[in-house]
Design a protein around this motif. Structure first.
Motif, short mmCIF file in Angstrom:
data_model
loop_
_atom_site.label_atom_id
_atom_site.label_comp_id
_atom_site.label_asym_id
_atom_site.label_seq_id
_atom_site.Cartn_x
_atom_site.Cartn_y
_atom_site.Cartn_z
N LEU A 209 22.79 42.72 31.54
CA LEU A 209 21.60 41.70 31.50
C LEU A 209 20.93 41.46 32.84
O LEU A 209 19.76 41.51 33.15
N CYS A 210 21.85 41.90 33.92
CA CYS A 210 21.45 41.77 35.25
C CYS A 210 20.34 42.96 35.46
O CYS A 210 19.15 42.84 35.92
N LEU A 211 20.73 44.27 34.87
CA LEU A 211 19.77 45.55 34.94
C LEU A 211 18.39 45.17 34.11
O LEU A 211 17.47 45.30 34.74
N ILE A 212 18.57 44.38 32.93
CA ILE A 212 17.27 44.16 32.37
C ILE A 212 16.37 43.09 33.05
O ILE A 212 15.13 43.25 33.17
N SER A 213 17.05 42.16 33.74
CA SER A 213 16.62 40.96 34.22
C SER A 213 15.76 41.69 35.69
O SER A 213 14.71 41.48 35.99
N ILE A 239 18.95 42.24 44.61
CA ILE A 239 20.42 41.78 44.59
C ILE A 239 20.76 41.65 42.93
O ILE A 239 21.98 41.96 42.65
N VAL A 240 19.92 41.36 42.00
CA VAL A 240 20.04 41.50 40.81
C VAL A 240 20.63 42.76 40.16
O VAL A 240 21.46 42.94 39.57
N PHE A 241 19.66 43.66 40.75
CA PHE A 241 19.81 44.91 40.49
C PHE A 241 21.14 45.59 40.83
O PHE A 241 21.84 46.25 40.21
N TRP A 242 21.62 45.03 42.10
CA TRP A 242 22.69 45.63 42.63
C TRP A 242 24.12 45.11 42.01
O TRP A 242 25.10 45.70 42.14
N GLU A 244 24.62 45.11 38.61
CA GLU A 244 24.82 46.43 37.73
C GLU A 244 25.56 47.56 38.66
O GLU A 244 26.60 48.23 38.15
N VAL A 245 25.18 47.71 39.76
CA VAL A 245 25.69 48.85 40.67
C VAL A 245 27.04 48.58 40.93
O VAL A 245 28.11 49.24 40.81
N GLU A 246 27.28 46.97 41.18
CA GLU A 246 28.78 46.71 41.47
C GLU A 246 29.62 46.93 40.30
O GLU A 246 30.89 47.29 40.28
N LEU A 248 29.34 48.91 37.73
CA LEU A 248 29.56 50.14 37.36
C LEU A 248 30.25 50.68 38.36
O LEU A 248 31.46 51.70 38.19
N GLY A 249 30.51 50.37 39.65
CA GLY A 249 31.15 51.01 40.85
C GLY A 249 32.79 50.53 40.61
O GLY A 249 33.82 51.19 40.90
N ARG A 250 32.93 49.32 40.16
CA ARG A 250 34.39 48.87 39.99
C ARG A 250 35.15 49.41 39.04
O ARG A 250 36.27 49.57 39.10
N VAL A 251 34.49 49.95 38.02
CA VAL A 251 34.89 50.90 36.87
C VAL A 251 35.02 52.28 37.07
O VAL A 251 35.22 53.06 36.21
N ASN A 252 34.71 52.85 38.50
CA ASN A 252 34.73 54.01 38.87
C ASN A 252 33.61 54.94 38.18
O ASN A 252 33.91 56.12 37.73
N PHE A 253 32.58 54.33 37.59
CA PHE A 253 31.49 55.11 37.06
C PHE A 253 31.03 56.10 38.05
O PHE A 253 30.52 57.27 37.67
N PHE A 254 30.82 55.78 39.10
CA PHE A 254 30.40 56.66 40.20
C PHE A 254 31.16 56.33 41.53
O PHE A 254 31.84 55.22 41.56
#
Length: 294
Positions: A209-213, A239-242, A244-246, A248-254
């Motif tokens: 939802l943050c990514l869409i927002s 910040i809202v986009f970030w 999603e980055v956080e 994905l990073g938390r689950v080791n996606f990258f």
């Protein structure tokens, strides 16, 4: 006779430039804090962090007296970044270390540092600011505007009569800190296994939802023609986009290279150079446009 419909102008150059300018600050901010922690002794680190926050605080105040929307925005942005790093994050770290707060560890790896574990305790303070913005400030934020219309209905003009005194530097400062603060609180709530957990479906939904927002906010940002206002919109968008980055990073996606800057010196140096070049381009383009109009 055919009716000509004028489509709203979109400022792609300004919007992309503003978005990238703020976006690059996120990994650079993380990396700089980690480098300070690694190479400075605790006593020197605490002094440096306090001075960093003080400089940020003073920059925001100086920005109030600087002329020009663009310059005031930059003073507010840089001041907010230094203030948050020095007087918020490092101060949480100081007390977490002082009282030996333990980090969250999974499979022998630290997944959440102690300072972030105690940050949710600031929720009450955040709600104090939230109350002020809902009842005492009429601003252009669609989120607060929607809340005011939903809560107050036809009485909005009576309850929220006028905006607070507006200083662009302070507005930028508050926007950066409050949006970042809210993001951290939401993420810490989602990561907490007593509530959800970092692999919980709701956590992924929040990130999505943050990514869409952020995409919707970017589209709105495209219609802002002034550099200062565009950068202020970019702060919230990034910040809202970030978020999603956080997630994905938390689950080791990258691999979050900014958390290990000394292992990825080339990449971090490339980000720093890109940021400097982009900042110079933005300043040059703005000055050149200003000369052309005058």
């Amino acid at each position: 006779m055919d009716t000509v419909i004028n489509k709203p102008k979109r400022y792609w150059g300004k919007t992309i430039g503003s978005f990238l300018l703020v976006l690059l600050l996120m990994p650079l901010g993380h990396a700089s804090m980690i480098i300070m922690e690694q190479f400075m002794q605790p006593g020197a680190l605490h002094v440096a962090a306090f001075m960093m926050g003080l400089i940020g605080f003073l920059l925001v105040i100086i920005g109030v007296f600087v002329k020009g929307d663009f310059k005031q925005t930059l003073f507010g942005l840089v001041g907010a970044l230094l203030f948050w790093s020095g007087w918020v994050e490092f101060l949480f770290k100081y007390y977490a270390d002082r009282y030996h707060t333990l980090p969250e560890i999974e499979n022998g790896i630290i997944v959440t540092k102690p300072e972030y574990l105690i940050m949710p305790a600031s929720f009450g303070f955040f709600m104090m600011f939230f109350l002020i913005y809902v009842f005492c400030d009429r601003n252009g934020c669609r989120f607060f505007t929607w809340i005011q219309k939903f809560l107050f209905r036809g009485k909005r003009d009576i309850i929220v009569v006028r905006p607070m005194t507006r200083h662009v530097s302070v507005v930028t400062f508050m926007e950066f800190n409050c949006v970042l603060w809210a993001s951290y609180l939401l993420l810490m709530f989602c990561y907490d296994k007593n509530f959800l957990g970092d692999h919980h479906p709701v956590t992924f939904i929040v990130g999505f939802l943050c990514l869409i927002s952020s995409i919707a906010m970017f589209v709105k940002e495209l219609r802002i023609g002034e550099w200062g206002a565009n950068i202020r919109m970019a702060i919230a968008t990034v910040i809202v986009f970030w978020m999603e980055v956080e997630v994905l990073g938390r689950v080791n996606f990258f691999n979050e290279i900014w958390l290990h800057p000394m292992q990825y010196k080339t990449q971090m140096l490339a980000i720093l150079i890109t940021f400097i070049v982009l900042a110079l381009i933005v300043i040059f383009v703005r000055k050149n446009k200003k000369k052309t109009n005058s």
